[in-house]
Design a protein around this motif. Structure first.
Motif, PDB file in Angstrom:
ATOM      1  N   ARG A 191     -61.620 -14.059  54.934  1.00 11.49           N
ATOM      2  CA  ARG A 191     -61.059 -15.109  55.807  1.00 11.49           C
ATOM      3  C   ARG A 191     -61.411 -16.485  55.234  1.00 11.49           C
ATOM      4  N   LEU A 192     -61.339 -16.605  53.928  1.00 10.90           N
ATOM      5  CA  LEU A 192     -61.751 -17.809  53.215  1.00 10.90           C
ATOM      6  C   LEU A 192     -61.167 -19.061  53.859  1.00 10.90           C
ATOM      7  N   GLY A 193     -62.039 -20.018  54.183  1.00 15.11           N
ATOM      8  CA  GLY A 193     -61.610 -21.274  54.782  1.00 15.11           C
ATOM      9  C   GLY A 193     -61.417 -21.229  56.284  1.00 15.11           C
ATOM     10  N   THR A 194     -61.655 -20.057  56.888  1.00 16.40           N
ATOM     11  CA  THR A 194     -61.461 -19.881  58.332  1.00 16.40           C
ATOM     12  C   THR A 194     -62.811 -19.736  59.021  1.00 16.40           C
ATOM     13  N   VAL A 195     -62.987 -20.386  60.154  1.00 12.87           N
ATOM     14  CA  VAL A 195     -64.233 -20.280  60.915  1.00 12.87           C
ATOM     15  C   VAL A 195     -64.296 -18.919  61.599  1.00 12.87           C
ATOM     16  N   CYS A 196     -65.420 -18.224  61.438  1.00 16.33           N
ATOM     17  CA  CYS A 196     -65.649 -16.950  62.109  1.00 16.33           C
ATOM     18  C   CYS A 196     -66.788 -17.135  63.113  1.00 16.33           C
ATOM     19  N   THR A 197     -66.553 -16.777  64.343  1.00 16.31           N
ATOM     20  CA  THR A 197     -67.582 -16.924  65.362  1.00 16.31           C
ATOM     21  C   THR A 197     -68.629 -15.829  65.215  1.00 16.31           C
ATOM     22  N   TRP A 236     -71.149 -22.482  49.212  1.00 16.98           N
ATOM     23  CA  TRP A 236     -69.915 -21.888  49.723  1.00 16.98           C
ATOM     24  C   TRP A 236     -69.978 -21.686  51.245  1.00 16.98           C
ATOM     25  N   LEU A 237     -71.146 -21.358  51.732  1.00 19.95           N
ATOM     26  CA  LEU A 237     -71.308 -20.928  53.124  1.00 19.95           C
ATOM     27  C   LEU A 237     -71.654 -22.106  54.027  1.00 19.95           C
ATOM     28  N   ARG A 238     -70.811 -22.343  55.017  1.00 16.53           N
ATOM     29  CA  ARG A 238     -70.994 -23.468  55.926  1.00 16.53           C
ATOM     30  C   ARG A 238     -71.343 -22.970  57.329  1.00 16.53           C
ATOM     31  N   THR A 239     -72.278 -23.665  57.965  1.00 15.87           N
ATOM     32  CA  THR A 239     -72.586 -23.401  59.371  1.00 15.87           C
ATOM     33  C   THR A 239     -71.742 -24.319  60.235  1.00 15.87           C
ATOM     34  N   ILE A 240     -71.028 -23.745  61.168  1.00 12.29           N
ATOM     35  CA  ILE A 240     -70.243 -24.523  62.124  1.00 12.29           C
ATOM     36  C   ILE A 240     -71.036 -24.531  63.421  1.00 12.29           C
ATOM     37  N   ARG A 241     -71.694 -25.624  63.687  1.00 12.87           N
ATOM     38  CA  ARG A 241     -72.665 -25.703  64.768  1.00 12.87           C
ATOM     39  C   ARG A 241     -72.090 -25.232  66.106  1.00 12.87           C
ATOM     40  N   GLY A 242     -72.805 -24.331  66.732  1.00  9.85           N
ATOM     41  CA  GLY A 242     -72.414 -23.842  68.052  1.00  9.85           C
ATOM     42  C   GLY A 242     -71.300 -22.811  68.026  1.00  9.85           C
ATOM     43  N   ILE A 243     -70.772 -22.502  66.837  1.00  8.55           N
ATOM     44  CA  ILE A 243     -69.643 -21.566  66.766  1.00  8.55           C
ATOM     45  C   ILE A 243     -69.944 -20.386  65.858  1.00  8.55           C
TER      46      ILE A 243
END
Length: 250
Positions: A191-197, A236-243
């Motif tokens: 799911r490259l580029g897509t936020v995964c909860t 490469w790996l990003r944390t999306i805060r709270g998600i």
């Protein structure tokens, strides 16, 4: 799970009895060990498919038992411990545990988590500690009939996720990942580029409605990040805060 061998490593006889009965009801042949040295010997004499492992044990602690296990065996390991500190989870999962359950626990939860582990592909470890793929007929190719994904996902800057070999490479060097670390990275790479909860990742990777500890994802991601950083200073790996998390092409 009929005919599979489970090793229960627990020094509390009451808890050991509950785990033994739960796994036996699921179809396992169960062996019990009440201390760390006995557990190592039991695993050597009859390699298990599953180990439930307490951390606090006589003779040899659970982390040391796990290190010995991982020298020759890629069985599933569920750590069952009263310790709730994050450092204990980190150490247990870093050394090679697949899941971590805190006491007290329900037998139903244990059975569900074990079932979720066995729904995932499983390799083995040779005498040299190297991973191998699950057995298939000689000369045959992996069955891609139900999987239209590319065998290799290129995440940029030398990061490759090979779905057939279940390997991750950075600049040609293979990362030493646990099964769950691989599953997390592969899930994000697909799911490259897509936020995964976190909720989505728990559902997809543990595949059980009873696994509700989203903190497990954070622990495994922290381990994954540390291993990636040993091979590259790229991010490469990003944390999306709270998600949750997102894997970006570098």
């Amino acid at each position: 799970m009929q005919g599979l061998h489970a090793l229960v490593v627990e020094d509390d006889p009451d808890i050991a009895s509950v785990i033994e009965e739960t796994l036996a009801a699921a179809g396992f042949e169960v062996t019990c060990a009440a201390d760390g040295r006995a557990a190592v010997e039991a695993a050597r004499s009859r390699p298990p498919d599953l180990v439930t492992l307490d951390i606090t044990l006589p003779q040899m602690d659970g982390i040391e038992v796990l290190r010995h296990l991982r020298e020759t065996n890629d069985c599933y390991v569920v750590i069952v411990s009263a310790r709730t500190d994050e450092i204990d989870r980190l150490v247990g999962l870093e050394v090679g545990g697949d899941d971590y359950i805190v006491k007290p626990f329900s037998p139903r939860e244990l059975r569900a988590r074990v079932a979720a582990l066995f729904r995932r592909p499983r390799g083995s470890v040779g005498p040299d500690g190297s991973s191998t793929e699950p057995d298939r007929p000689a000369g045959s190719e992996p069955d891609r009939s139900a999987d239209t994904r590319s065998a290799v996902i290129d995440c940029g800057a030398g990061l490759l996720v090979d779905a057939d070999r279940r390997e991750v490479q950075i600049d040609g060097k293979t990362l030493d990942l646990t099964r769950i670390e691989y599953e997390i990275l592969a899930h994000l790479a697909e799911r490259l580029g897509t936020v995964c909860t976190r909720e989505e990742m728990v559902s997809a990777i543990w595949n059980s409605p009873l696994v509700h500890d989203h903190h497990l994802v954070d622990v495994h991601v922290a381990n994954l990040r540390a291993k990636v950083s040993r091979h590259s200073d790229r991010s490469w790996l990003r944390t999306i805060r709270g998600i949750g998390y997102r894997l970006d092409r570098a």
